[in-house]
Design a protein around this motif. Structure first.
Motif, short mmCIF file in Angstrom:
data_model
loop_
_atom_site.label_atom_id
_atom_site.label_comp_id
_atom_site.label_asym_id
_atom_site.label_seq_id
_atom_site.Cartn_x
_atom_site.Cartn_y
_atom_site.Cartn_z
N ASN A 42 0.84 -1.20 0.00
CA ASN A 42 0.00 0.00 0.00
C ASN A 42 0.89 1.26 0.00
O ASN A 42 2.06 1.22 0.42
CB ASN A 42 -0.89 -0.03 1.25
CG ASN A 42 -2.12 0.84 1.11
OD1 ASN A 42 -2.29 1.55 0.11
ND2 ASN A 42 -2.98 0.80 2.11
N MET A 43 0.30 2.36 -0.44
CA MET A 43 1.11 3.57 -0.68
C MET A 43 0.18 4.77 -0.79
O MET A 43 -1.04 4.62 -0.84
CB MET A 43 1.85 3.40 -2.01
CG MET A 43 0.90 3.10 -3.17
SD MET A 43 1.70 2.78 -4.76
CE MET A 43 2.03 4.45 -5.29
N ASP A 44 0.75 5.97 -0.84
CA ASP A 44 -0.05 7.13 -1.19
C ASP A 44 -0.37 7.04 -2.68
O ASP A 44 0.49 6.66 -3.49
CB ASP A 44 0.75 8.42 -0.93
CG ASP A 44 0.81 8.78 0.54
OD1 ASP A 44 -0.26 8.94 1.14
OD2 ASP A 44 1.93 8.89 1.08
N GLU A 45 -1.60 7.41 -3.03
CA GLU A 45 -2.08 7.29 -4.41
C GLU A 45 -1.06 7.89 -5.39
O GLU A 45 -0.67 9.05 -5.26
CB GLU A 45 -3.43 8.01 -4.52
CG GLU A 45 -4.09 7.81 -5.87
CD GLU A 45 -5.49 8.44 -5.92
OE1 GLU A 45 -5.97 8.98 -4.91
OE2 GLU A 45 -6.08 8.39 -7.01
N PHE A 46 -0.62 7.11 -6.33
CA PHE A 46 0.37 7.50 -7.35
C PHE A 46 1.67 8.05 -6.74
O PHE A 46 2.43 8.74 -7.41
CB PHE A 46 -0.21 8.52 -8.34
CG PHE A 46 -1.17 7.91 -9.32
CD1 PHE A 46 -0.70 7.10 -10.35
CD2 PHE A 46 -2.53 8.11 -9.19
CE1 PHE A 46 -1.59 6.51 -11.25
CE2 PHE A 46 -3.42 7.52 -10.09
CZ PHE A 46 -2.95 6.71 -11.12
N GLY A 47 1.92 7.78 -5.47
CA GLY A 47 3.16 8.26 -4.83
C GLY A 47 3.05 9.67 -4.29
O GLY A 47 4.06 10.27 -3.93
N MET A 48 1.82 10.20 -4.24
CA MET A 48 1.67 11.60 -3.84
C MET A 48 1.30 11.71 -2.38
O MET A 48 0.12 11.62 -2.01
CB MET A 48 0.61 12.27 -4.70
CG MET A 48 1.00 12.25 -6.16
SD MET A 48 -0.28 12.96 -7.15
CE MET A 48 0.32 12.50 -8.77
N GLY A 49 2.29 11.91 -1.55
CA GLY A 49 2.04 12.06 -0.12
C GLY A 49 3.28 11.73 0.68
O GLY A 49 4.27 11.24 0.14
N SER A 50 3.21 12.02 1.98
CA SER A 50 4.36 11.79 2.84
C SER A 50 4.02 10.92 4.05
O SER A 50 4.88 10.68 4.90
CB SER A 50 4.91 13.13 3.34
OG SER A 50 5.24 13.94 2.23
N GLY A 93 5.15 7.26 7.44
CA GLY A 93 5.86 7.95 6.36
C GLY A 93 5.31 7.50 5.02
O GLY A 93 4.61 6.49 4.90
N GLY A 94 5.62 8.27 4.00
CA GLY A 94 5.09 7.92 2.68
C GLY A 94 5.98 8.47 1.58
O GLY A 94 6.93 9.17 1.85
N SER A 95 5.75 8.08 0.36
CA SER A 95 4.58 7.33 -0.02
C SER A 95 4.78 5.81 0.00
O SER A 95 3.80 5.06 -0.10
CB SER A 95 4.15 7.73 -1.43
OG SER A 95 5.18 7.46 -2.36
N SER A 96 6.01 5.31 0.17
CA SER A 96 6.22 3.85 0.17
C SER A 96 5.99 3.26 1.57
O SER A 96 6.77 2.42 2.04
CB SER A 96 7.63 3.51 -0.30
OG SER A 96 7.98 4.21 -1.46
N GLY A 97 4.92 3.70 2.25
CA GLY A 97 4.69 3.30 3.64
C GLY A 97 4.48 1.80 3.80
O GLY A 97 4.97 1.19 4.75
N GLY A 98 3.75 1.19 2.86
CA GLY A 98 3.49 -0.25 2.95
C GLY A 98 4.78 -1.05 2.86
O GLY A 98 4.98 -2.03 3.60
N SER A 99 5.68 -0.63 2.00
CA SER A 99 6.97 -1.32 1.86
C SER A 99 7.78 -1.20 3.15
O SER A 99 8.40 -2.18 3.60
CB SER A 99 7.78 -0.72 0.70
OG SER A 99 7.17 -1.02 -0.53
N ALA A 100 7.76 -0.01 3.75
CA ALA A 100 8.54 0.20 4.99
C ALA A 100 7.99 -0.68 6.11
O ALA A 100 8.76 -1.32 6.84
CB ALA A 100 8.49 1.67 5.38
N VAL A 101 6.67 -0.73 6.24
CA VAL A 101 6.07 -1.52 7.32
C VAL A 101 6.30 -3.02 7.08
O VAL A 101 6.60 -3.77 8.02
CB VAL A 101 4.56 -1.20 7.46
CG1 VAL A 101 3.90 -2.14 8.44
CG2 VAL A 101 4.38 0.24 7.91
N ALA A 102 6.20 -3.46 5.84
CA ALA A 102 6.43 -4.88 5.53
C ALA A 102 7.83 -5.30 5.98
O ALA A 102 8.03 -6.40 6.50
CB ALA A 102 6.24 -5.14 4.04
#
Ligand code: GLN
Length: 493
Positions: free
Chosen positions: A96-104, A126-135
């Protein structure tokens, strides 16, 4: 996403129980385990990987966490996914992520906000790669792939307590990565150690003819003069050279908004480098203040252009509410499909590119970008190889070319600064923020993106007295100095 992965795990347990498999198993004797050598490769090293959902996979949907792509299944795979698979890494989920990478903060997703488990569930991941960080943080995977346009790998790494690396622009292929702002987009790596980041980076950094901005093989050979891809050799060499290393501390990064805890961590980090024998050098990057507004103008302008293809006809989910053609169908599909932040950026980006505003916004922002790049080129002792590609080989470069190319006397090898001005903020505070408050979070990550430089965020070693919020320290290097950035970061682990 974490939720999907969890569901998958729960689901499989439930399936097994409902099918009575567990009961059946209890009756039958356990089969003898196969001898190790007979097990099918690749049992070792199996490195399950998760991939951000704006990177195309042929077997899993690619939604960019957007309503407009909620049913999208890519017919092909991104080059990075092929590279990972070829190393034997199973891709176990999309994140999961911010839509199209737009967000923090990973709050702008069609599928809902990404969160860490308690006790950190009220803090931004944090974002937008938040799902990757949590995984990665939750050990669902060892390595996750994200994208970093203005900080989207480094910021979630900092807020979730993992390592996040954004390589030099053009070193990892972007083919099959849904573009947000092409001139800034990079694929980045999240892992729990610099060594894992390094190994993944080595397996992914190769020329890709399908990506027109991918650095050629020849330039790569010149850039990576070290002649080795081995962690052990390079890290030993690097350690030996520590006493020669000059670390830059940009005075413009010591901003009023800097959190006291973050400032302290920064000082602690610099002292650690000093103890290792490095020289700490104050430097000036005078165009830092303009970098953030210029980034948002450029990123939004490129995004507005990129997202114009999602109209319900060429791409994207078509609105059911209208059978009208042309404008109505377009606007209804876009109105329903895109989230608020994406709409805001399309509007602002289109404005920045309009004939009334282009000179004052888009062109000015391009000029600022040049100045930001020059700031870095002036302070780094290594010349920027992109300024004069013919002179890429440093050993053959004579002094006069070097100075011309450099725009000034060399001062430092690397820059060390916080990844963001504060530790992970509270989600409730973010909900009450204006959009620009979220943009301010990117103030330390955006300059390296504007200049296409390698940068890494490493979580700081925590002491029992530290606050429970995660915080990261960032190391920025000259273009193509990626290996050194990773090795020096390793000393902070
Ligand atoms: N937060 C920044 C933005 O919204 C960076 C995003 C990114 O790097 N993808 O543009």
């Amino acid at each position: 996403s974490r939720a999907e992965l969890k569901q998958e795990q729960d689901g499989s347990v439930a399936d097994r129980q409902s099918s009575g498999e567990a009961v059946g198993k209890a009756k039958e004797p356990e089969p003898e385990p196969e001898p190790y050598s007979a097990q099918k490769p690749p049992w070792f090293p199996v490195r399950p990987v998760a991939v951000k959902d704006n990177i195309a996979t042929a077997d899993l949907p690619t939604t960019c966490a957007s309503g407009i792509l909620k049913n999208h299944q890519s017919p092909f795979e991104a080059s990075v996914v092929e590279q990972l698979r070829s190393t034997g890494a199973p891709i176990i989920g999309k994140t999961n992520m911010d839509e199209f990478g737009m967000g923090s903060h990973s709050t702008n997703s069609f599928f809902g906000t990404v969160t860490n488990p308690p006790p950190f569930d009220r803090l931004s991941v944090g974002g937008s790669s938040g799902g990757s960080a949590v995984a990665v943080a939750q050990k669902l995977v060892d390595i996750a792939i994200g994208t970093d346009t203005g900080g989207s790998v480094r910021l979630p790494a900092a807020y979730s307590g993992v390592v996040g690396f954004k390589p030099s622009y053009g070193l990892i292929s972007r083919w099959g990565v849904v573009p947000y702002a092409n001139s800034l987009d990079t694929v980045g790596i999240l892992a729990r150690s610099c060594k894992q980041v390094f190994k993944t980076f080595v397996s992914m950094q190769e020329h890709d003819p399908k990506d027109p901005t991918s650095l050629s093989e020849k330039s790569r050979m010149r850039a990576f003069t070290s002649g080795s891809n081995r962690w052990r050799e390079l890290s030993d060499q690097n350690f030996k050279d520590f006493h020669k290393l000059r670390i830059g501390v940009p005075e413009q990064y010591n901003i009023f908004e800097l959190d006291g805890r973050t400032r302290q961590s920064w000082q602690r980090t610099l002292m650690l480098f000093q103890d290792l024998g490095c020289t700490i050098v104050p430097i000036s990057l005078p165009n830092t203040q303009q970098a953030l507004p210029a980034y948002y103008i450029l990123a939004m302008a490129e995004a507005a252009s990129n997202l114009s293809k999602y109209d319900g006809v060429r791409y994207g989910t078509r609105s059911q509410s209208s059978d009208g053609a042309g404008d109505v169908l377009y606007s209804e599909s876009r109105g329903e499909g895109f989230g608020d932040e994406v709409k805001r950026r399309i509007l602002l980006g289109s404005y920045a590119l309009s004939s009334d505003a282009i000179d004052n916004y888009f062109i000015k922002a391009q000029k600022v970008r040049r100045l930001v790049q020059q700031d870095f080129d002036r302070v780094f002792s290594m010349p920027n190889p992109l300024r004069d590609p013919e002179q890429f080989d440093l050993s053959e470069m004579d002094e006069s070319i070097l100075l011309n190319n450099k725009l000034g006397p060399s001062q430092v090898d690397l820059i060390v600064c916080p990844t963001s001005p504060t530790p992970a903020p509270n989600l409730d505070d973010i909900a009450n923020q204006r959009p620009v408050d979220a943009y301010i979070n990117d103030v330390f990550t955006v300059p390296a993106s504007m200049a296409g430089l390698p940068a890494i965020s490493v979580p700081l070693k925590r002491r029992p007295t530290d606050s429970p919020r995660f915080d990261g320290m960032q190391i920025i290097g000259q273009y193509s100095d990626d290996y050194r950035v990773i090795f020096v970061a390793h000393e902070l682990e």
